[in-house]
Write an enzyme that holds these catalytic residues in place. Structure first.
Site, PDB file in Angstrom:
ATOM      1  N   ASP A  39       0.816  -1.214   0.000  1.00  0.00           N
ATOM      2  CA  ASP A  39       0.000   0.000   0.000  1.00  0.00           C
ATOM      3  C   ASP A  39       0.852   1.269   0.000  1.00  0.00           C
ATOM      4  O   ASP A  39       2.029   1.252   0.372  1.00  0.00           O
ATOM      5  CB  ASP A  39      -0.878   0.043   1.264  1.00  0.00           C
ATOM      6  CG  ASP A  39      -2.091  -0.862   1.144  1.00  0.00           C
ATOM      7  OD1 ASP A  39      -2.066  -1.766   0.272  1.00  0.00           O
ATOM      8  OD2 ASP A  39      -3.039  -0.683   1.924  1.00  0.00           O
ATOM      9  N   HIS A 181       3.688  -1.931   3.489  1.00  0.00           N
ATOM     10  CA  HIS A 181       3.790  -0.629   2.823  1.00  0.00           C
ATOM     11  C   HIS A 181       5.135  -0.530   2.114  1.00  0.00           C
ATOM     12  O   HIS A 181       6.176  -0.610   2.780  1.00  0.00           O
ATOM     13  CB  HIS A 181       3.609   0.504   3.842  1.00  0.00           C
ATOM     14  CG  HIS A 181       2.271   0.455   4.506  1.00  0.00           C
ATOM     15  ND1 HIS A 181       2.015  -0.388   5.596  1.00  0.00           N
ATOM     16  CD2 HIS A 181       1.098   1.084   4.238  1.00  0.00           C
ATOM     17  CE1 HIS A 181       0.750  -0.245   5.954  1.00  0.00           C
ATOM     18  NE2 HIS A 181       0.164   0.650   5.143  1.00  0.00           N
TER      19      HIS A 181
HETATM   20 ZN    ZN Z   1      -2.747   3.248   3.187  1.00  0.00          ZN
END
Ligand code: ZN
Length: 568
Positions: A39, A181
């Protein structure tokens, strides 16, 4: 001739196999599946992550922010090119439940446009909402399936690769979706270490789209999905397309096929079929030397097969059909050109061009092939126009039984099996044997009528069977049956021949006392018969002194034995 053709075919098959990109490692039906998702990127660490995924042959899903996708167009393009699923994480990472429906729609719409543009064509996106925050307004405004997660290693908080690895590995389960992430180097590092651990533990990494497809789940827009545990479904990885070449109306034509529910994408210019291809809808005309690359896909964005890359050669023509009528060679083929030789040399397009029926000399071997500009030469068709002017497609003058076959067929003692074949390796049956003996005897008139429960008036061997039984040449079964389909062994043949010679009055007075090495295997009932036919030189042992009494007679062996009778 046969060997180089087969070798070449094998080579082509082998090459095709090498050119086919295999399915990802560990891709087995019913295996443990897991989806790795990234993400908030793309960011600086994303390129290194893509390197690491490529080294491992792993495909992941990237939930990208629109504004980052705009800043890293090359990274978006690379991720898509390398087979990862491109997905949408909104434009600005806003807390969507504070926005109006129209604003939410705009966050995702703008991002989809940038993802499509910068990837070079990806579409068919999934969404992930920032912070996982979702309400009814968001659900109806997103207009895509919403993908949550089940494993959150809190990588953004710990910023420690080893912690990230442990948090992922300890929480892993079949069907989980992992959230990481790709804007933190420690997250990338930890995720790749976890990939190694979980791969070793038997997990297959798939994109989110593949995870749900492999579990047979169809995703709906506006619905949140967090995992896909095993449920008994797994169609397995998508198989690559299958390519076949054929000649249609004289043109080289390519046909592709793939699993139901997939689309086939292909290129003819050597470029990537998923990125640059056109959708295959029907067989198309092509030409030798061109390379067809193709892949099957449920969605080009994250759900595709391995690729095939096939350089076309001209297809092989079907072998010609060969016949001889009135001493003339006749060749037929769908291919436009036919070639033949009569001097024993292999047939190819350097042979004699066939233009119509050709007069043949007896004792000629004919070799022929079909050919033509669009074709590779066919495999050979062979035939033998024998010394007695008979045509055999399955007897060669070099065969040890060839002369005998020609002679006994010429004497009408044995016939071909139809279609210009003699079927030399086929075994002989009782019905056939009594027919041969009956013909040898000159088909005498029947003196009495014998009927058998297993012989009908229509059977060609009916008269022969009656003649053989009433003259004591053949015996019946206990219920009076003739058993016409029973096989004939060498000792039973000896028995029938012996009784035939008795009838004929040509049995020698004294048999030689030569013994066979397998003497003990001869049934005592056939002892006298075997001695008699051996001393007549009709049924002799093999070169090593074995009689092989129980071995079944083939038509070729029968021809050789009958030929000895013929030349008495
Ligand atoms: Zn996010």
């Amino acid at each position: 001739m046969k060997t180089p053709v087969k070798t070449m075919l094998a080579l082509i098959v082998l090459l095709a196999a090498f050119l086919t990109v295999p399915s990802p490692a560990g891709a087995v039906r019913g295996g443990k599946l897991i989806a790795l998702t990234f993400d908030d990127g793309p960011g600086k660490p994303t390129e290194g992550l893509l390197d690491g995924l490529r080294e491992r042959g792993i495909r992941a899903t990237f939930f990208m922010l629109g504004n980052c996708a705009e800043s890293y167009p090359n990274t978006v393009a690379r991720a898509y090119r390398e087979g990862h699923q491109i997905a949408n994480h909104s434009w600005s990472h806003a807390n969507l439940i504070t926005l109006t429906g129209r604003e939410v729609t705009e966050e995702f719409r703008r991002t989809n446009a940038v993802l499509t543009k910068n990837s070079g064509g990806a579409g068919d996106f999934f969404a992930r909402v920032p912070y996982g925050n979702v309400n009814d307004t968001v659900r109806s405004a997103v207009e895509m399936p919403i993908i949550g997660w089940t494993i959150d290693p809190l990588d953004w908080k710990y910023r420690n690769a080893e912690t990230v690895r442990q948090n992922i590995v300890s929480a892993a389960f079949d069907g989980a979706i992992i959230l990481v992430h790709d804007i933190h180097p420690t997250s990338v590092d930890g995720a790749l270490r976890a990939v190694d651990d979980l791969t070793a533990a038997g997990y297959e990494f798939v994109t989110v789209r593949e995870l749900f497809r492999r579990r047979g789940i169809e995703l709906q827009n506006g619905v949140v999905y967090r995992s896909a545990p095993p449920n008994g479904n797994d169609p397995g990885p998508i198989g690559p397309p299958v390519l076949s070449e054929s000649i249609v109306n004289g043109k080289l034509t390519v046909t592709l096929s793939a699993e139901k529910g997939t689309e086939i994408w292909c290129t003819l210019d050597g470029s990537d079929p998923i990125l640059n291809g056109w959708k295959y809808t029907a067989p198309f005309e092509a030409w030798a030397g061109i390379t067809v690359r193709a892949a099957a896909a449920v969605s080009r964005n994250g759900s595709k097969s391995g690729e095939i890359s096939v350089t076309l050669s001209n297809p092989r023509a079907e072998p010609p059909v060969m016949a001889v009528k009135n001493g003339q060679l006749i060749l037929e083929s769908a291919a436009p050109e036919l070639y033949y030789t009569t001097d024993g040399s292999p047939a190819d397009r350097n042979g004699i061009r066939y233009e119509g029926p050709v007069d043949l000399e007896p004792g000629t071997v004919i070799r022929a092939c079909a050919s033509g500009a669009q074709y590779l030469d066919s495999e050979e068709t062979r035939g033998w126009f024998s010394g007695r002017g008979r045509f055999f497609r399955d007897v060669d003058p070099g065969d040890w039984f060839a002369e005998a076959v020609d002679a006994v067929v010429g004497a009408r003692w044995l016939q071909g099996t139809g279609n210009d074949c003699f079927s030399p390796a086929t075994t002989l049956f009782r019905g056939q044997l009594v027919t041969i003996l009956y013909r040898m005897a000159g088909k005498p008139e029947l003196t009495e009528t014998v009927s058998f429960p297993d012989v009908s008036e229509m059977d060609y061997f009916r008269d022969a069977a009656q003649w053989a039984v009433s003259n004591g040449i053949a015996a019946c079964g206990g219920d009076g049956s003739f058993i016409p389909g029973g096989t004939v062994t060498r000792e039973t043949l000896a028995g029938m021949l012996y009784r035939y010679f008795v009838l004929e009055g040509t049995v020698p007075d004294r048999a030689d006392a030569v013994r066979f090495k397998d003497e003990d295997e001869i049934d005592p009932a056939f002892r006298e018969a075997v001695d008699a036919v051996r001393s007549m030189g009709i049924l002799i042992g093999d070169t090593e002194g074995y009689f092989k009494p129980k071995s079944m007679l083939t038509r070729s062996e029968t021809a050789v034995i009958l030929n000895r009778l013929l030349s008495r």
